[in-house]
Design an enzyme around this catalytic site. Structure first.
Site, PDB file in Angstrom:
ATOM      1  N   ARG A 105       0.818  -1.211   0.000  1.00 12.77           N
ATOM      2  CA  ARG A 105       0.000   0.000   0.000  1.00 12.77           C
ATOM      3  C   ARG A 105       0.861   1.275   0.000  1.00 12.77           C
ATOM      4  O   ARG A 105       0.838   2.050  -0.935  1.00 12.77           O
ATOM      5  CB  ARG A 105      -0.940   0.008   1.207  1.00 12.77           C
ATOM      6  CG  ARG A 105      -1.943  -1.151   1.232  1.00 12.77           C
ATOM      7  CD  ARG A 105      -3.006  -0.980   0.177  1.00 12.77           C
ATOM      8  NE  ARG A 105      -3.970  -2.068   0.168  1.00 12.77           N
ATOM      9  CZ  ARG A 105      -5.086  -2.117   0.878  1.00 12.77           C
ATOM     10  NH1 ARG A 105      -5.395  -1.129   1.684  1.00 12.77           N
ATOM     11  NH2 ARG A 105      -5.908  -3.138   0.779  1.00 12.77           N
ATOM     12  N   HIS A 120      -0.684  -4.597   5.208  1.00 10.83           N
ATOM     13  CA  HIS A 120      -0.361  -3.396   5.979  1.00 10.83           C
ATOM     14  C   HIS A 120       0.610  -3.793   7.086  1.00 10.83           C
ATOM     15  O   HIS A 120       0.524  -4.900   7.627  1.00 10.83           O
ATOM     16  CB  HIS A 120      -1.604  -2.811   6.680  1.00 10.83           C
ATOM     17  CG  HIS A 120      -2.416  -1.866   5.858  1.00 10.83           C
ATOM     18  ND1 HIS A 120      -3.793  -1.791   5.959  1.00 10.83           N
ATOM     19  CD2 HIS A 120      -2.066  -0.915   4.953  1.00 10.83           C
ATOM     20  CE1 HIS A 120      -4.253  -0.845   5.145  1.00 10.83           C
ATOM     21  NE2 HIS A 120      -3.226  -0.301   4.522  1.00 10.83           N
ATOM     22  N   CYS A 126      -6.787  -1.663  13.277  1.00  8.89           N
ATOM     23  CA  CYS A 126      -7.297  -0.993  12.067  1.00  8.89           C
ATOM     24  C   CYS A 126      -8.408  -0.002  12.406  1.00  8.89           C
ATOM     25  O   CYS A 126      -8.619   0.966  11.686  1.00  8.89           O
ATOM     26  CB  CYS A 126      -7.864  -2.011  11.086  1.00  8.89           C
ATOM     27  SG  CYS A 126      -6.680  -3.202  10.488  1.00  8.89           S
TER      28      CYS A 126
HETATM   29  N1  ARG Z   1     -10.562  -3.209   3.673  1.00 16.65           N
HETATM   30  C1  ARG Z   1      -9.550  -2.309   4.156  1.00 16.65           C
HETATM   31  C2  ARG Z   1      -8.459  -2.152   3.125  1.00 16.65           C
HETATM   32  O1  ARG Z   1      -8.142  -3.117   2.469  1.00 16.65           O
HETATM   33  C3  ARG Z   1      -8.996  -2.818   5.434  1.00 16.65           C
HETATM   34  C4  ARG Z   1      -8.028  -1.868   6.080  1.00 16.65           C
HETATM   35  C5  ARG Z   1      -7.477  -2.392   7.347  1.00 16.65           C
HETATM   36  N2  ARG Z   1      -6.773  -1.372   8.025  1.00 16.65           N
HETATM   37  C6  ARG Z   1      -5.570  -1.508   8.562  1.00 16.65           C
HETATM   38  N3  ARG Z   1      -5.110  -0.511   9.256  1.00 16.65           N
HETATM   39  N4  ARG Z   1      -4.841  -2.577   8.379  1.00 16.65           N
HETATM   40  O2  ARG Z   1      -7.909  -1.099   2.941  1.00 16.65           O
END
Ligand code: ARG
Length: 277
Positions: free
Chosen positions: A147, A176, A270
Site C-alpha cells: 500500500r 499493511h 485498524c
Molecule cells: N478493507 C480495508 C483495506 O483493504 C482494510 C483496512 C485495514 N486497516 C488496517 N489498518 N490494516 O484497505
C-alpha cells in the site's frame, strides 16, 4: 530480560474511531475480502461498540469521526493519518474506493487545530506507520510493498522529524504493517517475522532484541492487529497463544471479538488511530 513479575505501567491514550454503520464488503482490495461473503452489519456495530467501551473502560479517551455512506471501509480509522508529537501526516490512499476518506480525516484534525501536513506520496496512515516514542529516542517503523510507497517514508521523516525505518512486507495477507507488527509499549514491539523480507527481519531483530514474536496462526488470526497502552493489550480473541506470550511478558491481554470486521481484512488496530499530542 523481562520477568513474569514485572509491573507494566499503562499510559492514558487519546484515540479516534469511526462507527461501522456503513460497513460492507463491496469490493476486494486485500486477500481477506470476498464480496460474496455476507456481513452482519448490526453485529459489526455491536462488536465495534464493545471495542470502544473496552478502551473507555481502560481509562482512554475516544473521539469519533462521523461515518459516511458510500465509504464502507471508513471504520478502519487507522488508515486516515499518522500523528506524532502534535503533527499530523495525512494519508493518501492507494485504492480509489477509499480515496475520499482522507478528506474526512483531514477535516477532523483541522477542526481540532492540529498541525496538518498534506502528503504527496501514497501512504495509508497508521496502517503502515507505527511510533515507538522511547525506542532509540523516538522511532517510526514504516511498511511498504503493498500500500504505502517507499517515497512516503522519506516524506514522513521530513514531516515528523523522526527517524523512519523502512520495512518491506512480502506476504499479501499482511498487506499493511499493522497486521504484522504492533507496539506493545513505548519501546517494544510484537511482530510476525514471516510477513517481512529476510533483510527487514534482520533489521527488526537488531532494533528490538526483546520483541514478542507471533506464530503463523496468531498472525493469521489478526493477533498482531492490537492496541496496547503499555500494560493492557486489546487484541483479537482468536489469538490465544499470543495472549499467553504477552501475559508471560507482564502485559494484560484484553481479548475482543471482531468477526465481522475481519471480513474486511482488519481487526482491533485498524479501527483505532492514536492521537499523540
Ligand atoms: N478493507 C480495508 C483495506 O483493504 C482494510 C483496512 C485495514 N486497516 C488496517 N489498518 N490494516 O484497505
Amino acid at each position: 530480560m523481562v520477568t513474569v513479575n514485572q509491573q507494566r505501567v499503562p499510559r492514558k491514550r487519546t484515540y479516534l474511531m469511526c462507527s461501522p454503520e456503513h460497513f460492507a464488503v463491496e469490493y476486494a482490495i486485500n486477500p481477506w475480502m470476498d464480496v460474496t461473503t455476507p456481513v452482519d452489519a448490526d453485529l459489526a456495530v455491536k462488536q465495534w461498540d464493545r471495542l470502544r467501551e473496552t478502551l473507555v473502560g481502560l481509562g482512554h479517551e475516544v473521539h469519533l469521526l462521523a461515518p459516511e455512506a458510500g465509504l464502507p471501509d471508513m471504520v478502519f480509522a487507522a488508515n486516515g493519518a499518522f500523528v506524532v508529537d502534535g503533527t499530523v501526516y495525512g494519508a493518501r490512499f492507494k485504492h480509489e474506493q477509499r480515496t475520499a476518506e482522507a478528506a474526512a480525516h483531514r477535516a477532523f484534525y483541522e477542526s481540532q487545530g492540529w498541525r496538518f501536513i498534506a502528503p504527496s506520496e501514497t501512504n495509508e496512515g497508521e496502517g503502515d506507520l507505527a511510533y515507538l516514542p522511547e525506542a532509540h529516542g523516538g522511532l517510526v517503523l514504516a511498511g511498504h510493498g503493498f500500500r504505502t510507497e517507499l517515497a512516503a517514508h522519506a516524506e514522513a521523516q521530513e514531516a515528523l522529524a523522526r527517524p523512519v525505518v523502512s520495512l518491506r512486507l512480502v506476504d499479501p495477507r499482511f498487506y499493511h504493517l499493522d497486521v504484522a507488527l504492533a507496539s506493545i509499549d513505548d519501546a517494544n514491539i510484537a511482530y510476525y517475522p514471516g510477513a517481512f523480507s529476510v533483510a527487514s527481519q534482520r533489521v527488526l531483530a537488531q532494533l528490538f532484541p526483546d520483541a514478542v514474536l507471533a506464530d503463523d496462526a496468531d498472525a493469521l488470526a489478526f493477533g498482531l492487529n492490537l492496541v496496547s497502552d503499555g500494560r493492557n493489550v486489546v487484541l483479537n480473541s482468536e489469538a490465544s497463544r499470543l495472549a499467553g506470550k504477552l501475559r508471560a511478558a507482564g502485559y494484560q491481554p484484553v481479548p475482543v471479538e471482531l468477526t465481522e470486521l475481519k471480513k474486511g481484512g482488519g481487526s482491533v488496530k485498524c479501527c483505532i488511530a492514536e492521537l499523540r499530542h
